[in-house]
Design a protein around this motif. Structure first.
Motif, PDB file in Angstrom:
ATOM      1  N   ASP B 221      -2.882  35.405  -6.663  1.00  0.00           N
ATOM      2  CA  ASP B 221      -4.038  35.320  -7.557  1.00  0.00           C
ATOM      3  C   ASP B 221      -4.171  36.580  -8.413  1.00  0.00           C
ATOM      4  O   ASP B 221      -4.659  36.527  -9.533  1.00  0.00           O
ATOM      5  CB  ASP B 221      -5.320  35.081  -6.747  1.00  0.00           C
ATOM      6  N   LEU B 222      -3.755  37.706  -7.860  1.00  0.00           N
ATOM      7  CA  LEU B 222      -3.881  38.964  -8.596  1.00  0.00           C
ATOM      8  C   LEU B 222      -2.600  39.324  -9.334  1.00  0.00           C
ATOM      9  O   LEU B 222      -2.578  40.237 -10.147  1.00  0.00           O
ATOM     10  CB  LEU B 222      -4.258  40.112  -7.649  1.00  0.00           C
ATOM     11  N   CYS B 223      -1.519  38.638  -8.986  1.00  0.00           N
ATOM     12  CA  CYS B 223      -0.226  38.996  -9.566  1.00  0.00           C
ATOM     13  C   CYS B 223       0.618  37.736  -9.761  1.00  0.00           C
ATOM     14  O   CYS B 223       1.469  37.419  -8.947  1.00  0.00           O
ATOM     15  CB  CYS B 223       0.489  39.994  -8.640  1.00  0.00           C
ATOM     16  N   PRO B 224       0.368  37.016 -10.854  1.00  0.00           N
ATOM     17  CA  PRO B 224       1.090  35.754 -11.058  1.00  0.00           C
ATOM     18  C   PRO B 224       2.535  35.946 -11.525  1.00  0.00           C
ATOM     19  O   PRO B 224       3.292  34.985 -11.532  1.00  0.00           O
ATOM     20  CB  PRO B 224       0.269  35.040 -12.136  1.00  0.00           C
ATOM     21  N   TRP B 347       2.640  41.460 -14.036  1.00  0.00           N
ATOM     22  CA  TRP B 347       1.345  41.172 -14.666  1.00  0.00           C
ATOM     23  C   TRP B 347       0.292  41.212 -13.564  1.00  0.00           C
ATOM     24  O   TRP B 347       0.357  40.427 -12.623  1.00  0.00           O
ATOM     25  CB  TRP B 347       1.372  39.789 -15.309  1.00  0.00           C
ATOM     26  N   HIS B 349      -3.838  41.330 -12.400  1.00  0.00           N
ATOM     27  CA  HIS B 349      -5.112  40.801 -12.882  1.00  0.00           C
ATOM     28  C   HIS B 349      -5.996  41.926 -13.445  1.00  0.00           C
ATOM     29  O   HIS B 349      -6.241  42.914 -12.769  1.00  0.00           O
ATOM     30  CB  HIS B 349      -5.845  40.071 -11.756  1.00  0.00           C
ATOM     31  N   THR B 351      -9.169  42.419 -13.944  1.00  0.00           N
ATOM     32  CA  THR B 351     -10.360  42.837 -13.208  1.00  0.00           C
ATOM     33  C   THR B 351      -9.982  43.674 -11.988  1.00  0.00           C
ATOM     34  O   THR B 351     -10.626  44.680 -11.687  1.00  0.00           O
ATOM     35  CB  THR B 351     -11.159  41.598 -12.765  1.00  0.00           C
ATOM     36  N   SER B 352      -8.940  43.247 -11.313  1.00  0.00           N
ATOM     37  CA  SER B 352      -8.494  43.986 -10.136  1.00  0.00           C
ATOM     38  C   SER B 352      -8.078  45.403 -10.520  1.00  0.00           C
ATOM     39  O   SER B 352      -8.455  46.383  -9.867  1.00  0.00           O
ATOM     40  CB  SER B 352      -7.325  43.235  -9.494  1.00  0.00           C
ATOM     41  N   GLU B 371      -5.710  46.483 -17.606  1.00  0.00           N
ATOM     42  CA  GLU B 371      -7.086  46.004 -17.473  1.00  0.00           C
ATOM     43  C   GLU B 371      -7.572  45.311 -18.738  1.00  0.00           C
ATOM     44  O   GLU B 371      -8.580  44.611 -18.717  1.00  0.00           O
ATOM     45  CB  GLU B 371      -8.025  47.134 -17.047  1.00  0.00           C
ATOM     46  N   GLY B 373      -5.497  43.296 -20.288  1.00  0.00           N
ATOM     47  CA  GLY B 373      -4.759  42.033 -20.303  1.00  0.00           C
ATOM     48  C   GLY B 373      -3.532  42.134 -21.191  1.00  0.00           C
ATOM     49  O   GLY B 373      -3.647  42.409 -22.387  1.00  0.00           O
TER      50      GLY B 373
END
Lengths: 340, 862
Positions: B221-224, B347, B349, B351-352, B371, B373
């Motif tokens: 979820d944090l690193c697709p 990549w 996330h 927000t994280s 951060e 994007g």
């Protein structure tokens, strides 16, 4: 009798000249023409005259009375004039002495300018609407299309009361409050003056400053309308020769967004120190209301459009009056306040 | 974002000056804050070699140096620089040279104690080089030039100072332009210049790497997406000059060839990379996972970091080796000993990353990009680019194949764009072909086109692929050349949105800011040019959404103008105050003023709480001005005070208030009569104010309990039982605390209460019959408030008493001790007839006898 009358006239005319003031003149008048005056006394003897003489003498007496009255009244005018002349001569003021010390007060320069801004927009049909200075995160950010963790929140370093309550960083939260209050009515046509707060403190930033927000929501509001409205504002505020320039920019709550410059008030666009040689001064941010902001305010972006702008009153004040340090506006030094 | 103009010209064909480009970009929404010429005006400085060094015959500290500058005759230069050696290459400023140095702005032939000097050896400072971008040994003494510097070459060229830097002031939505390739794409779209991005050869999916390393993602979820490459036979050395200079122009310091490649590729692609020393990775692999409670590790800056389950970390087979996207670890850092490098391009996330970077206070270049994007399609491309560049500069050899973990990746949105919507929202009359050209220039893929000029479906600019290859310039939007007309006032755009041209489009992968039709409208607007959009006024037909001002707003404005008219100056103090003010005023616990709203993060204690009363603001302003020798003050403020809500979770209250302070008096005058700005002065102002806004039946009641005010000189102001505010002299103690060295008086009013009491102005007939005025003097006990006597006089006077004006208060001779005499001027009038003396005498006697009964009052003069 005729001789007596003529004698009286002659004497009276001579005595008249000897009256020194209006009072004496009045006494004299009474003594000659009054009910118990000499003329009346003399005429009491009229009865002794013959029927032929009576009208002749009567006429003469009337003529003499009229003549004396006229003389007295004319002389009275002269005496009055003389009296006034004497009075004037005796009461000359030193008009160069200072007058009574009437101290003027005044509104603070910021609020003079703010009111001027308000009046320009009121003239264009806007209503003054006010929001809260202590706002919730929801109104200050969320409904302004700035969800939590939005990078643009960095643009506005905020003073927090609790994690969910803060001092508003812009007057924009009033946009949504107004929409909530007015929805579904159109137009929403408001300006929102007020204090806003950001964590900043230097010659061009103050932790407390003033904005005027503008919002128009209606059917068929266009970007060109925003441009025309701001041009009108600039001209009323800074003079009929003003030009404005819109540059693309970014605000989360408008799309398209623009930074708005006015031609430099100091050099009129030629380029100087105030405008950094560019001929332009940035005074406000504006744009078409973001469809999500409209939606969150209860309006259908498919049916209405809108524009919004936010103006720094402090900055406009500094530009209009050539102030070089924002802090002057908040030091409340009377030597500064008195100047406006 | 700094942009090297020289570099940019390698990526886009540009035929314009840096200034012209800056203007064009600013007008298109990429503001250029400054244009900086790196040479800073350096002229006539050449690369020289020191061929002979001799002591100056007449000066111990000076040397006479022969400097070879290539073909010409060598120069004789006198210098005081220590530590110079024969053979060294150095910048030499010839006679006539210009320097950005205050001490030597230009070089002339100079005689140093009998030896003429034909130039000057220069230090970094004299060349205007930025000390922050220099290594320590470069800052001291003569600036060292590399051995391969070309003799006689202009130093500007040698040092790469023949460049111009545009500083972009990027808005948060355009963080894609933190990568040079994206800047180049944008410049190409705006100027129409041909784009030529470098070729990147896509590595094979499978290769040797699969046998040597592994990558895993445990927090998809944090690193697709997570891509990696390997480079072996690596060694560190100083970077080649072009690389150093490119980094310098971009505002970064050169470290060594390997670190520099990592940075350069990030600057190119906007994809931050991390290089690990492969041999230090336990298990020769890495995993992206959440931190463990209690886990600790040391970042590159030597700081120990405590990890939590919130932190995305990179770990090898055993331990954490990096704060993902924020900073790497010391344990796996690339060093001089490193021979094999694992390149990470992932990549994370936004927000994280944002949270981690905030939690640890680390605002690295990488974190700033993640951060905001970045382009998720480009990770592998960036890793390939880095591996190939390392190989190209001889820093290592590529290991074949790549690791590439892909989770769920959202494709860019498909958006419907209507030509009519553009023209409606902008007030323009653009035609479809123009908008289509904008779309193409921006590499926005047109999936479908309807009702248009027959361009048909098009997707040739396959932007979403991102897997490499040169992306070439296609749609050129001339800065001024298009056929659209300005729709000034154009009412056709108001006519709604009939079925017209529309497109289904997909923005390129790097333009994450384009998600809605409105975003595309903006793209069209900025490429068309805001300038060309007309200026019209809204066609609202004068409809309004309310009255111009509310009653509260009108009241505030009227009060401000009234106070200004009375001679008061308006002040604007801060809404926040130091909490210590409440103690200074000795505000008791439980008092409403203690219900202050406190700031969580004030800039200083001075701004710790929102004021609950205007007193501190008024007193501080008065004190500040007294301190500046302004002795006679009358100040007022219309503003808010703030208070916690009485309800437990209620929103804080904001209460509009009017406050005023005065001190001193009217200055001495030759006319005599210098009124003091004292209690009765300020009360008089208040009475006039109440009259002005038609607040009737106002009472001033003594009050001894008001914090900060003199107990014997303070009144509570009431109307109809409602407290409007207070007026009083400052308590001597408070005056001392605020360093007021003369008496001061204040008032403050609650404007909401005032507004509730402000009556409508009503017409009363102008009197037709004359009034009779009589005086009345009464002696009463001294301690009796005069208001009571006045009230009694009015009561006793009845309907015909128009006014009872107290005009004299006397204590002293002829009056019994403990008594005072009050003298009133009474105005009698009947609306129906002319009053007679007898009638008034009777009325006046009624008052006199009444006062006698009520107060044992003796009527004077009787």
């Amino acid at each position: 009798m005729r001789e007596q009358l003529l004698e009286l006239k002659e004497k009276a005319e001579a005595d008249l000249e000897r009256c020194v003031d209006l009072e004496a003149l009045n006494e004299f008048r009474v003594s000659v023409l009054g009910k118990k005056g000499e003329l009346t006394k003399l005429l009491k003897n009229m009865g002794r005259l013959s029927a032929e003489e009576r009208p002749v003498i009567g006429q003469l007496a009337n003529e003499i009375r009229d003549q004396l009255e006229t003389r007295i009244s004319r002389f009275s005018e002269t005496l009055r004039d003389q009296g006034i002349q004497r009075q004037i001569a005796g009461e000359t003021l030193d008009v160069t002495l200072p007058g009574t010390d009437v101290r003027t007060g005044g509104r603070h320069l910021l609020y003079q300018v703010q009111e001027e801004i308000e009046d320009v927009f009121i003239g264009m049909g806007y209503s003054v609407y006010e929001g809260f200075e202590i706002e919730t995160d929801y109104y200050n950010f969320e409904v302004m299309n700035l969800p939590k963790d939005h990078p643009a929140r960095d643009m506005q370093d905020s003073f927090y009361i609790t994690p969910e309550v803060l001092l508003r960083t812009h007057t924009s939260p009033a946009q949504n409050r107004a929409m909530e209050a007015m929805c579904p009515n159109i137009p929403v046509k408001i300006i929102v003056p007020g204090r806003v707060y950001r964590r900043d403190d230097d010659a061009t930033h103050s932790p407390m400053f003033h904005q005027v927000e503008g919002l128009l929501i209606d059917e068929h509001v266009r970007f060109s309308d925003l441009k025309g409205t701001l041009l009108e504002f600039a001209r009323q505020m800074f003079g009929p020769e003003q030009r404005i320039r819109l540059r693309p920019s970014y605000f989360p709550f408008t799309e398209p967004s623009a930074e708005v410059d006015i031609s430099c008030v100091m050099c009129h666009g030629r380029g100087c120190r105030t405008c950094g040689g560019t001929g332009w001064l940035e005074i406000l941010g504006a744009g078409m209301v973001h469809p999500r902001v409209l939606e969150m305010g209860g309006y259908d972006p498919g049916k209405v459009t809108g524009f919004a702008f936010g103006l720094g009153v402090d900055r406009v004040t500094m530009l209009k009056y050539g102030l070089d340090d924002l802090r002057l506006l908040f030091e409340n030094d009377v030597r500064f306040l008195k100047q406006f | 974002m700094r942009v090297s103009f020289k570099w940019l010209k390698e990526l886009v064909a540009l035929d314009m000056s840096p200034e012209a480009l800056a203007e064009a970009m600013t007008r298109a929404g990429i503001p250029v804050e400054s244009v900086e010429y790196l040479d800073k005006g350096v002229e006539g400085v050449l690369v020289g070699q020191l061929t002979r060094i001799e002591r100056h015959p007449n000066a111990d500290k000076l040397s006479v140096v022969q400097v070879d500058i290539g073909g010409e005759r060598p120069l004789n230069v006198v210098t005081a620089a220590p530590g110079i050696v024969v053979g060294q290459k150095a910048p030499v400023a010839r006679v006539g040279a210009k320097l950005p140095s205050e001490s030597h702005p230009s070089i002339v032939l100079t005689d140093f104690r009998g030896v003429p000097s034909e130039g000057m050896l220069c230090s970094a400072e004299e060349l205007g080089l930025d000390p922050d971008k220099l290594m320590p040994h470069e800052k001291e003494g003569i600036y060292p030039l590399p051995a391969d510097a070309v003799l006689g070459e202009n130093i500007v060229r040698t040092l790469g100072l023949d460049d111009v830097v545009l500083d972009l002031e990027l808005t948060p939505n355009r963080s894609d332009c933190m990568g040079m390739w994206n800047v180049a794409r944008e410049v190409a779209a705006v100027t129409g210049g041909r784009l030529s991005l470098p070729e990147v050869t896509e590595s094979a999916a499978e290769g040797e790497i699969q046998d040597q390393a592994w990558v895993r993602v445990d927090a998809a979820d944090l690193c697709p997406r997570f891509s990696a490459r390997l480079v072996e036979n690596a060694h560190t050395e100083p970077s080649p000059a072009w690389l150093k200079q490119r980094l310098m122009a971009m505002g970064m310091r050169s470290i060594n060839n390997i670190v520099d490649v990592s940075n350069l590729v990030m600057l190119e692609t906007n994809q931050p990379l991390h290089f690990y020393d492969y041999d230090t990775l336990a298990g020769h692999g890495i995993v992206a996972r959440r931190g463990l409670e209690g886990e600790r590790f040391v970042t590159l800056d030597g700081q120990t970091r405590n990890l939590t389950g919130e932190t995305l970390v990179i770990a090898d087979g055993e331990k954490a080796v990096g704060l993902a996207g924020v900073m790497g670890g010391l344990n796996t850092e690339v060093t001089d000993q490193t021979t094999k490098i694992l390149i990470e391009a992932a990549w994370f996330h936004p927000t994280s990353i944002r949270r981690t970077s905030q939690a640890f206070g680390l605002r690295s270049e990488a974190a700033q990009r993640f951060e905001k994007g970045i382009d998720v399609t480009q990770t592998k491309l960036a890793a390939d680019r880095a591996a190939q560049m390392l190989a190209a500069i001889g820093a290592g050899r590529e290991v074949t194949g790549a690791l590439d973990v892909r989770g769920e990746i959202e494709a860019p949105p498909e958006i419907r764009l209507r030509l009519d919507k553009i023209n409606h929202d902008l007030g323009t009359q653009l035609d479809g072909a123009v908008v289509r050209r904008f779309l193409d220039a921006l590499r926005i893929t047109v999936l479908e086109e309807r009702g248009g000029s027959g361009v048909g479906t098009a997707g040739e600019n396959g932007a979403a692929g991102g897997s490499g290859g040169a992306v070439d310039g296609a749609g050129a939007v001339g800065a001024g050349g298009n056929s659209a007309r300005v729709g000034a006032g154009g009412n056709s755009a108001r006519a709604g949105l009939p079925g017209g041209v529309e497109w289904l489009v997909q923005p390129p992968s790097w333009r994450r800011d384009i998600a809605l039709e409105a975003d595309l409208v903006e793209e069209a607007a900025r490429l068309y040019g805001y300038d060309k959009i007309g200026a019209t006024l809204p066609a609202g037909g004068g409809r309004q959404s309310g009255s111009a001002r509310t009653p509260s707003q009108k009241l505030r404005r009227d009060l401000a103008h009234f106070m200004a008219g009375q001679g008061f100056l308006e002040i604007v103090p801060y809404s926040f105050i130091h909490p210590g003010h409440l103690d200074r005023l000795r505000v008791p616990e439980g008092h409403p003023w203690r219900e202050a709203v406190a700031l969580m993060n004030p800039q200083s204690e001075e701004q710790g709480i929102m004021r609950t009363t205007m007193l501190p603001s008024l007193l501080s302003c008065a004190a500040g001005n007294l301190n500046r020798q302004n002795r006679n003050l009358r100040l007022f403020e219309v503003g808010k005070i703030y208070r916690k809500s009485p309800a437990p979770e209620g929103h804080p209250l904001e209460i509009w208030s009017l406050g005023a302070v005065c001190t001193g008096g009217r200055p001495k005058s030759w006319l005599g009569g210098e009124p003091k700005y004292d209690f009765y002065y300020l009360k008089g102002v208040l009475e006039a104010l109440f009259q002005k806004i038609s607040v009737r039946n106002v009472r001033f009641a003594p009050d001894q309990e008001v914090p900060g005010l003199h107990p014997g000189r303070c009144a509570r102001i009431e109307a109809e039982g409602r407290v409007l505010g207070f007026v009083g002299e400052i308590h001597p103690k408070t005056a001392g605390d605020y360093e007021l060295d003369q008496r001061a008086v204040v008032f403050y009013l609650d404007l909401e209460a005032l507004l509730a009491e402000a009556g409508a102005k009503t017409y009363r007939p102008v009197p037709r019959y004359p009034a009779l005025t009589r005086d009345l003097a009464v002696t009463v006990p001294a301690e009796l408030p005069s208001q009571e006597i006045t009230d009694a006089v009015i009561e006793l006077g009845g309907a015909l008493l128009q006014e009872a004006r107290l005009f004299d208060v006397y204590q002293g001779e002829q009056i019994a001790a403990g008594s005072k005499s009050l003298a009133f001027s009474l105005t009698w009038r009947s609306p129906e007839k002319t009053l007679t003396d007898q009638e008034v005498n009777a009325l006046q006697e009624r008052i006199e006898s009444g006062l006698g009964d009520l107060f044992k009052g003796q009527i004077r003069g009787r």
